[in-house]
Design a protein around this motif. Structure first.
Motif, PDB file in Angstrom:
ATOM      1  N   THR A 171       0.829  -1.206   0.000  1.00 21.59           N
ATOM      2  CA  THR A 171       0.000   0.000   0.000  1.00 21.59           C
ATOM      3  C   THR A 171       0.862   1.254   0.000  1.00 21.59           C
ATOM      4  O   THR A 171       0.552   2.239  -0.691  1.00 21.59           O
ATOM      5  CB  THR A 171      -0.929  -0.007   1.223  1.00 21.59           C
ATOM      6  OG1 THR A 171      -1.744  -1.180   1.178  1.00 21.59           O
ATOM      7  CG2 THR A 171      -1.820   1.224   1.250  1.00 21.59           C
ATOM      8  N   ALA A 175       0.756   3.975  -2.989  1.00 19.76           N
ATOM      9  CA  ALA A 175       0.243   5.299  -2.643  1.00 19.76           C
ATOM     10  C   ALA A 175       1.135   6.407  -3.191  1.00 19.76           C
ATOM     11  O   ALA A 175       0.652   7.469  -3.602  1.00 19.76           O
ATOM     12  CB  ALA A 175       0.114   5.424  -1.123  1.00 19.76           C
ATOM     13  N   TYR A 176       2.472   6.173  -3.217  1.00 17.75           N
ATOM     14  CA  TYR A 176       3.396   7.213  -3.665  1.00 17.75           C
ATOM     15  C   TYR A 176       3.826   7.029  -5.118  1.00 17.75           C
ATOM     16  O   TYR A 176       4.338   7.970  -5.732  1.00 17.75           O
ATOM     17  CB  TYR A 176       4.618   7.253  -2.748  1.00 17.75           C
ATOM     18  CG  TYR A 176       4.291   7.842  -1.391  1.00 17.75           C
ATOM     19  CD1 TYR A 176       4.371   9.211  -1.178  1.00 17.75           C
ATOM     20  CD2 TYR A 176       3.862   7.028  -0.349  1.00 17.75           C
ATOM     21  CE1 TYR A 176       4.059   9.763   0.051  1.00 17.75           C
ATOM     22  CE2 TYR A 176       3.547   7.567   0.888  1.00 17.75           C
ATOM     23  CZ  TYR A 176       3.646   8.932   1.090  1.00 17.75           C
ATOM     24  OH  TYR A 176       3.333   9.467   2.304  1.00 17.75           O
TER      25      TYR A 176
END
Length: 652
Positions: A171, A175-176
């Motif tokens: 995750t 996410a980045y």
């Protein structure tokens, strides 16, 4: 400063030697460990004083000190002052070198502890490193420490906790969406899928293996065929092929389900590669995966139930949920992961737990509110639904409270003592972030997994479960119980030898004259029964309440049972004092021995089944001398008191 033993302290100040010099000195002295050169408690105390007084203001040689601490971590980590000292050292290191430097030191200590087979302590250091790196915004290192946590929990056979942190790395990377983070995705998915494989939840495993293969292909789209299946990072593809082939060969009913998973995941491009992968026979994959131990048989989740199980501190947890409901499964996995992380924090804490099986069915009820009564009398945990990040805290607290309540139900400690000992493991020096991997388990799993929960089929596999291995670091605390002492045992036993012959005076007068009872006593003594076992069993088997007795008042009942008999009593039926009847009475009587040790039974008596009774007896025998402790006393079964002296003690 009482740090170094067997050494002359020079009068002139000298520079601290390099770590390699210290290692060489250890070897040249013929010492087996650095601990033999150090007074660990003295070292921690002295270093803590120095750090408290000076801190990180460039007046202490922090780097050499950190090197020594890393070298000594396996020994020092077992001392009471370790956590407080490490907090001071990391704070000073961060002040001088920044958060990244402090995180690096914690990570290095974790490696040293892991290499010394101190995995629980290594996990504590990894959590410290994770917090420091997150503060320092080193995202890749944060992801690496999440994977390291996942691997450590997996080595402890705590699979849901392992999966939670592995999915946390996935995750974080997604996410980045940075190139330097992309490798975290397939590695995290593969580790998370391995938890499902070892748990026998192979349909859920496929939902993680499919995106793992796709993620790896995205990083390494062109790999020579001959290296494809031998590459460690590409193992998920080979593993998936094995699972698919096993399903096709063994459970034909699963074919449509797996085909649906392929298609719903958009896996057409890799479908041919999977089906053309080297075939692994059922015997081969059973051997390969079975060496690590299945929690349930392969594809157990295809029959409608997913099982989340582990063992720690003598207790086997078995949490079940409907495999057709992602909501129920995620709630069960959250509860399992929370209990597993708590188990690591409780390593070495003596809660005096009754060993055995703790079985719970997790059910999510949309009408249930977190904070209300969760556990029901029929063995269910009714949990609140997770609707989004705003619910993360409340569902976690619910899982932690449920974990604590379930542990309390198997503890013999009084409420206050249980609370005090539990809080030792959850003190303020350790971050509450230990239980989180960035987001709630529900978000982590559903955002990583492909497809939805499959409809249950009935492949006809065996429902027998395999044993859940308990890692040695999570073994129950042994030795004498928390309240045990030999002096206390002698005092209480002497009181029993005074009390019981008086309470059942008339019964004993009658039974001493009966050959059948005398023979039974001889038989039971030969089997290891002590005289206080016999007296307590006779009391329990013969002092029944009268039919017209009002047993609604516990104090009245106790007063009746503690009232001495007359010298003569009505005839006692032979079946009341048979070997079998006395054995039942003795086992029930174990409960009456708990108060003498300031212990309490929190499981309702009606739920103390045969296995729990045997487990309670074993605990009392191993930790409270139930089968061994005795004192010198007059033989209560040899005519008038004082006629003979029995010496029936192995610890006298």
């Amino acid at each position: 400063m009482p740090m170094v033993l067997d050494e002359q302290v020079p009068e002139q100040r000298q520079d601290m030697p390099e770590i390699d010099v210290i290692r060489e000195h250890v070897a040249s002295q013929g010492r087996t460990t650095p601990a033999e050169l150090f007074d660990g408690d003295g070292a921690l105390a002295a270093w803590s004083d120095a750090l408290s007084d000076i801190g990180g203001r460039n007046l202490l040689p922090l780097a050499p000190l950190a090197d020594i601490v890393q070298l000594m971590a396996p020994e020092l980590s077992e001392l009471d002052g370790w956590l407080d000292f490490i907090r001071l050292l990391d704070s000073a290191t961060a002040e001088v070198g920044g958060q990244d430097a402090a995180a690096q030191r914690a990570y290095q200590r974790a490696i040293a502890l892991h290499d010394a087979d101190k995995i629980c302590a290594a996990i504590g250091e990894l959590h410290q490193a994770r917090v420091q790196w997150w503060t320092g915004d080193d995202l890749h290192s944060s992801g690496e420490v999440l994977l390291a946590l996942g691997q450590c929990y997996a080595e402890l056979h705590l699979l849901e906790a392992s999966q939670q942190f592995a999915l946390g790395a996935v995750t974080l990377a997604r996410a980045y969406d940075r190139d330097e983070l992309r490798d975290l995705v397939p590695r995290g998915l593969a580790l998370a899928a391995q938890a499902e494989v070892l748990s026998g939840r192979w349909l859920r495993a496929l939902r993680l293996l499919i995106p793992a293969v796709a993620a790896q292909a995205d990083i390494s789209p062109s790999v020579p065929d001959e290296a494809f299946f031998s590459s460690e990072v590409l193992a998920p593809l080979s593993q998936m092929a094995s699972l698919v082939q096993a399903a096709r060969d063994t459970y034909p009913e699963l074919g449509p389900v797996i085909e649906e998973l392929f298609l719903s995941a958009g896996a057409e491009e890799i479908r041919a590669a999977i089906l053309d992968a080297p075939v692994v026979s059922p015997e081969e994959w059973t051997t390969a995966f079975g060496s690590a131990g299945f929690v349930q048989p392969p594809f157990s989740d295809a029959a409608g139930t997913a099982t989340f199980a582990f063992s720690a501190h003598g207790v086997t947890w078995r949490i079940t949920a409907s495999s057709e409901s992602d909501e129920d499964c995620c709630a069960a996995a959250r509860l399992a992961a929370t209990a597993q992380i708590a188990a690591v924090r409780l390593a070495g804490v003596d809660l005096c737990l009754i060993p055995g099986l703790l079985s719970i069915q997790a059910v999510v009820d949309p009408a249930h509110a977190a904070g209300t009564r969760t556990l029901t009398d029929d063995g269910r945990a009714v949990l609140a639904p997770y609707r989004g990040p705003d619910d993360s805290h409340s569902v976690f607290v619910e899982a932690l409270v449920t974990t604590s309540t379930l542990l309390f139900s198997r503890s013999l400690l009084p409420t206050e003592t249980f609370g005090e000992r539990s809080m030792q493991a959850f003190d303020g020096s350790r971050s509450g972030q230990d239980f989180f991997a960035g987001r709630d388990y529900t978000d982590l799993f559903l955002q990583a997994a492909e497809g939805t929960a499959p409809t249950a089929v009935s492949p006809g596999q065996s429902e027998a479960t395999s044993s859940v291995d308990e890692h040695p670091e999570l073994a129950a605390v042994g030795g004498p119980g928390p309240t045990y002492s030999r002096a206390r045992a002698e005092k209480r036993l002497a009181e029993r030898y005074q009390m019981f012959p008086t309470l059942i005076r008339g019964t004993l007068n009658q039974l001493r004259q009966r050959p059948d009872f005398v023979e039974t006593v001889a038989t039971l003594r030969g089997e290891g029964w002590l005289d206080w076992h016999l007296l307590q069993a006779v009391h329990g088997a013969t002092r029944n309440l009268p039919e017209d007795f009002d047993d609604s008042d516990a104090e009245v009942v106790t007063a009746f049972l503690r009232t001495p008999e007359a010298d003569t009593v009505p005839g006692i039926a032979p079946e009341r004092v048979t070997r079998e009847a006395l054995d039942v009475s003795r086992r029930v009587g174990i409960l009456a021995t708990l108060p003498m040790w300031d212990l309490e039974l929190h499981l309702p008596d009606l739920r103390l089944d045969d296995d729990d009774q045997q487990a309670l007896q074993s605990l009392m025998a191993e930790r409270y001398g139930y089968w061994t402790d005795d004192v010198r006393h007059d033989d209560p079964f040899a005519g008038e008191p004082g006629d003979a002296s029995a010496v029936l003690t192995s610890t006298d």
